[in-house]
Write a protein that holds these residues in place. Structure first.
Motif, mmCIF file in Angstrom:
data_model
loop_
_atom_site.group_PDB
_atom_site.id
_atom_site.type_symbol
_atom_site.label_atom_id
_atom_site.label_comp_id
_atom_site.label_asym_id
_atom_site.label_seq_id
_atom_site.Cartn_x
_atom_site.Cartn_y
_atom_site.Cartn_z
ATOM 1 N N UNK A 141 -5.525 -5.216 -9.017
ATOM 2 C CA UNK A 141 -6.801 -3.965 -9.137
ATOM 3 C C UNK A 141 -6.771 -3.298 -7.823
ATOM 4 N N UNK A 142 -6.928 -4.277 -6.922
ATOM 5 C CA UNK A 142 -7.012 -3.549 -5.479
ATOM 6 C C UNK A 142 -6.128 -2.686 -5.142
ATOM 7 N N UNK A 143 -4.814 -3.050 -5.209
ATOM 8 C CA UNK A 143 -3.594 -2.148 -5.127
ATOM 9 C C UNK A 143 -3.721 -0.747 -5.870
ATOM 10 N N UNK A 144 -4.115 -0.798 -7.068
ATOM 11 C CA UNK A 144 -4.254 0.363 -7.879
ATOM 12 C C UNK A 144 -5.336 1.219 -7.359
ATOM 13 N N UNK A 145 -6.414 0.449 -7.053
ATOM 14 C CA UNK A 145 -7.659 1.398 -6.490
ATOM 15 C C UNK A 145 -7.088 1.987 -5.317
ATOM 16 N N UNK A 146 -6.560 1.384 -4.412
ATOM 17 C CA UNK A 146 -6.244 1.785 -3.083
ATOM 18 C C UNK A 146 -4.954 3.059 -3.265
ATOM 19 N N UNK A 147 -4.017 3.149 -4.208
ATOM 20 C CA UNK A 147 -3.078 4.000 -4.315
ATOM 21 C C UNK A 147 -3.502 5.186 -4.987
ATOM 22 N N UNK A 148 -4.506 5.183 -5.967
ATOM 23 C CA UNK A 148 -4.927 6.137 -6.761
ATOM 24 C C UNK A 148 -6.132 6.888 -5.717
ATOM 25 N N UNK A 149 -6.956 5.878 -5.371
ATOM 26 C CA UNK A 149 -8.127 6.385 -4.608
ATOM 27 C C UNK A 149 -7.712 7.316 -3.328
ATOM 28 N N UNK A 150 -6.689 6.852 -2.520
ATOM 29 C CA UNK A 150 -6.217 7.565 -1.384
ATOM 30 C C UNK A 150 -5.531 8.959 -1.953
ATOM 31 N N UNK A 204 -7.181 -10.767 4.072
ATOM 32 C CA UNK A 204 -7.323 -9.702 3.132
ATOM 33 C C UNK A 204 -7.677 -8.283 3.644
ATOM 34 N N UNK A 205 -8.504 -8.350 4.594
ATOM 35 C CA UNK A 205 -9.046 -6.858 5.115
ATOM 36 C C UNK A 205 -7.886 -6.296 5.837
ATOM 37 N N UNK A 206 -6.998 -7.059 6.705
ATOM 38 C CA UNK A 206 -5.695 -6.697 7.075
ATOM 39 C C UNK A 206 -4.661 -6.136 6.090
ATOM 40 N N UNK A 207 -4.733 -6.756 5.137
ATOM 41 C CA UNK A 207 -3.773 -6.235 3.851
ATOM 42 C C UNK A 207 -4.105 -5.034 3.542
ATOM 43 N N UNK A 208 -5.405 -4.832 3.135
ATOM 44 C CA UNK A 208 -6.107 -3.581 2.650
ATOM 45 C C UNK A 208 -5.721 -2.581 3.652
ATOM 46 N N UNK A 209 -5.745 -2.694 5.095
ATOM 47 C CA UNK A 209 -5.766 -1.763 5.833
ATOM 48 C C UNK A 209 -4.002 -1.220 6.055
ATOM 49 N N UNK A 210 -3.286 -2.387 5.898
ATOM 50 C CA UNK A 210 -1.889 -2.129 5.797
ATOM 51 C C UNK A 210 -1.473 -1.534 4.624
ATOM 52 N N UNK A 211 -2.100 -1.469 3.559
ATOM 53 C CA UNK A 211 -1.706 -0.738 2.398
ATOM 54 C C UNK A 211 -2.051 0.869 2.882
ATOM 55 N N UNK A 212 -3.017 1.120 3.580
ATOM 56 C CA UNK A 212 -3.417 2.564 4.081
ATOM 57 C C UNK A 212 -2.388 2.903 4.876
ATOM 58 N N UNK A 213 -1.689 1.957 5.558
ATOM 59 C CA UNK A 213 -0.725 2.500 6.684
ATOM 60 C C UNK A 213 0.417 2.867 5.988
ATOM 61 N N UNK A 214 0.734 1.857 4.881
ATOM 62 C CA UNK A 214 1.841 2.350 4.060
ATOM 63 C C UNK A 214 1.748 3.434 3.270
ATOM 64 N N UNK A 215 0.596 3.911 2.776
ATOM 65 C CA UNK A 215 0.369 5.035 2.175
ATOM 66 C C UNK A 215 0.595 6.237 2.978
ATOM 67 N N UNK A 216 0.068 6.187 4.460
ATOM 68 C CA UNK A 216 0.147 7.140 5.192
ATOM 69 C C UNK A 216 1.655 7.607 5.365
ATOM 70 N N UNK A 217 2.496 6.512 5.611
ATOM 71 C CA UNK A 217 3.846 6.600 6.083
ATOM 72 C C UNK A 217 4.673 7.227 5.105
ATOM 73 N N UNK A 218 4.284 6.786 3.747
ATOM 74 C CA UNK A 218 5.154 7.221 2.681
ATOM 75 C C UNK A 218 4.690 8.689 2.122
ATOM 76 N N UNK A 219 3.530 9.142 2.234
ATOM 77 C CA UNK A 219 3.206 10.555 1.860
ATOM 78 C C UNK A 219 3.315 11.426 2.717
#
Length: 714
Positions: free
Chosen positions: A17-26, A356-371
């Motif tokens: 759920x966190x992963x979906x929220x981050x991908x869609x929300x970002x 866990x907060x670090x993984x959420x931040x890593x998810x954001x970094x991953x999204x930035x690099x990909x997009x």
């Protein structure tokens, strides 16, 4: 379950759920931000993405700071972050520096080629447009295939990598991740065009660099690591458990690593193709102001150096120090080779030390690099399909409005297509190492012939067409032949080894130069650089005709003449010499690159001389041309310095029987971290300073609109 899923499966670090929220929300957040920014630009800065010049080349008005930020963002692929750490874990401390040296010289080369393009083809829209003007339809089609193949292959592999990472981190099915990653990018790119990608590139850059600096410092200062000294001591204490075959004494702290240098050379060839053969980097140079191309690109080249060097070193070595301790997420199970190849070294380290907060931040970094990668790819392919295919072969008399509409549609088409390719690679169980080894063989053959199109007036049409094709088959034959000779078979395993890939990439890159010289000696000719000026004039003719500024008969005849000339290779003998700076400027043309081509025909009856396709003249005044030639010399000098320093003077003295001492290691990593702060200043802080007048103007406009709205409501 497919073998691919098994290969990247591991410990779920965040809930689905966190992963979906981050991908869609970002994705939604970025789309909203860019739509608001575009409205502000249109209302208060007189920049309208509804014209082809704005959509494709941002009205050629982008300054140094935003250029540096955009180039940095487009080149900060997921490889420079996540996989720099994974490869450092695999081969040792040599990899991050080799990775950094394999990123900057390509951007410096593009600075030189970009400013030369401004001199010789001042109003080009894509690199393929230059090819068509010089070599005709066949050459144009050959390079369309080369460019699209390179772009699709690179972009799809990044989405593939990202979807595997998302699956490995959160358990989100990789098919869902593959669809969600490019979705938001399609929306804002289709609406905003190239300037939209410049703006979002800046946001990507700012957020990503902040996270990179945060991760680096947070990991080093964690009590489980104990700073630079603590990290060194822990790595040395685990030396026996971290033995790497091919390294001096098997150490991760030596620069003498055979596998690292083989891998680094392959990376250099592949990255050179990803830059020179990607129309996105050419378009960004076309979009810059006259004085912004060289400093903007070279500032980005210096800034990108610190990302893989600092981040890769800290995370790769920290993982080596902690992977067999209880805080490691997979403990007591070892970190598998499949998990390393999937890029899970960095997120596992973040989970172990930050939580866990670090993984959420890593998810954001991953999204930035990909997009950031996907957005530049979409504009590049959209421009090829709309300008080089649709306008050239399907509807040569397309109006500016039609061209923009087609550009929007092709962005969507490319988004869907690239998603399908990434899904096919995923379900086919694609191996990222094999893809990385094959890509240079596929993409490198066009590099030298494309560069010679601007650099050498004696490359013939036959040479430009055949040399990349022959180069590809030469590289392919050497790759497969070496695999057979060294390993006794031709298979996915043997072709995925380092030496065959290196030999194949070297042949694929250099052999087209030999073929081009030999083929050009058959029926030699000299190209007249002034022919390139017809690109701008032809576009003015089309804009004038579509806007009604020219009589239909005049416009049609001019367009017909251009269509005939553009589809034939031009090999005329130069009449006054190859240097077009001697051409006198046309007073009817715009003296600055900031001016929109359409504005030239604001008057109802433009002088016919300004539309002449027979005797074209350069649109820049002599002072501007002198400045451009000066920048051209500076660009080549800087390129030479970067190659000598990063290929020879810095790394080669370290390739010896030496293991880093504690003090040398501390200085090495300390400089790498300082470089990250320099990068932040260069591509985040400086663009704000450089563009402050426009920012202030837009802010005043918004403030005035808000005050007026509040007043009317009261």
């Amino acid at each position: 379950m497919s073998s691919l899923q098994l290969g990247v499966s591991g410990i779920a670090l965040v809930p689905q759920s966190t992963g979906y929220a981050l991908l869609i929300g970002l994705g939604v957040a970025f789309c909203g931000v860019i739509l608001v920014a575009l409205q502000i630009q249109k209302a208060y800065l007189s920049e309208d993405s509804g014209t082809s010049e704005m959509f494709m080349v941002a009205n050629r008005s982008v300054g140094t700071g935003l250029t540096a930020s955009a180039v940095f963002s487009s080149w900060m692929w997921i490889n420079e972050t996540v996989f720099a750490a994974a490869m450092c874990y695999r081969f040792g401390i040599a990899v991050p520096l080799w990775w950094a040296t394999g990123l900057c010289f390509q951007i410096a080369l593009m600075a030189a080629l970009g400013v030369l393009a401004k001199i010789r083809v001042p109003y080009a829209h894509t690199s393929l447009e230059i090819i068509r003007m010089r070599y005709g339809k066949i050459g144009h089609v050959v390079f369309i295939i080369l460019n699209i193949t390179n772009n699709v292959f690179g972009c799809a592999s990044m989405i593939l990598t990202g979807s595997q990472l998302v699956y490995g981190i959160s358990g989100i099915h990789f098919a869902a991740a593959t669809v969600l990653i490019p979705l938001g990018v399609v929306l804002y790119t289709a609406v905003g065009g190239l300037k939209a990608t410049f703006l979002t590139d800046y946001l990507h850059t700012a957020i990503a660099l902040l996270l990179i600096i945060y991760f680096t410092l947070e990991v080093l200062t964690n009590e489980a690591v104990g700073g630079l000294g603590g990290l060194y001591d822990k790595v040395m204490a685990n030396a026996s458990a971290n033995f790497i075959e091919g390294n001096f004494e098997g150490s991760v702290l030596t620069f003498k690593s055979k596998q690292a240098i083989i891998w680094a050379l392959i990376l250099k060839f592949g990255n050179l193709a990803l830059v020179v053969m990607d129309t996105a980097f050419w378009q960004k140079s076309f979009a810059t102001e006259v004085n912004a191309t060289v400093p903007g690109y070279n500032l980005a080249a210096l800034a990108i150096f610190g990302v893989p060097w600092g981040l890769g070193t800290v995370f790769g070595l920290t993982a080596r120090a902690l992977h067999n301790t209880p805080i490691w997420p997979t403990y007591p199970s070892p970190l598998t080779q499949a998990q390393v190849n999937a890029g899970l070294v960095m997120p596992y380290t973040v989970k172990a030390l930050i939580g866990a907060p670090g993984i959420a931040a890593f998810f954001v970094l991953l999204f930035m690099a990909l997009t950031s990668t996907v957005s530049s790819s979409m504009i590049a392919v959209s421009s090829i399909l709309s300008f080089d295919v649709y306008k050239t072969y399907l509807n040569p008399r397309a109006s500016d409005k039609t061209l923009v509409h087609v550009s929007h549609l092709t962005v969507i088409f490319h988004g869907v297509f690239i998603t399908g390719v990434a899904l096919a690679l995923n379900y086919g169980g694609a191996n990222m190492t094999w893809i990385g080894y094959f890509r240079p063989i596929l993409s490198c053959p066009g590099i030298i012939p494309l560069a010679l199109t601007l650099l050498w007036d004696r490359q013939t049409c036959l040479a430009a067409i055949l040399s990349p094709i022959l180069g590809f088959f030469t590289g392919l034959a050497i790759w497969l032949g070496t695999s057979k000779a060294l390993y006794g078979e031709i298979s996915m395993a043997s072709t995925g080894m380092g030496l065959p890939a290196l030999y194949g990439a070297t042949a694929s890159f250099f052999s087209p130069a030999l073929y081009s010289v030999l083929l050009s000696s058959y029926k030699p000719s000299v190209f007249d650089w002034a022919v390139f000026l017809r690109i701008e004039l032809a576009e003015e003719t089309q804009l004038a005709r579509s806007s009604g500024a020219l009589p239909a008969s005049d416009a049609t005849s001019a367009a017909d003449e251009d269509d005939e000339k553009a589809t034939q290779p031009h090999t005329e003998k130069a009449v006054a010499g190859p240097d077009i700076s001697i051409l006198a400027p046309n007073p009817e043309h715009s003296p600055t690159v900031q001016k929109n081509n359409a504005a030239i025909f604001a008057s109802p009856s433009p002088p016919s001389s300004s539309l002449s396709l027979t005797h074209p003249t350069h649109p820049f005044p002599p002072a501007t041309l002198r400045k451009l030639h000066w920048w051209h010399r500076v660009a080549w000098a800087w390129f030479g310095v970067i190659v000598l320093v990063t290929f020879v003077a810095w790394p080669l003295p370290l390739y010896r029987d030496y293991i880093f001492t504690r003090s040398f290691f501390a200085g090495w990593v300390g400089v790498a971290i300082a470089w990250q702060f320099f990068a932040f200043a260069a591509v985040v802080v400086y663009p704000v300073y450089d563009g402050w007048s426009e920012i202030a103007k837009g802010a005043r406009g918004v403030w005035g609109a808000v005050k007026g709205w509040v007043g009317s409501r009261g």
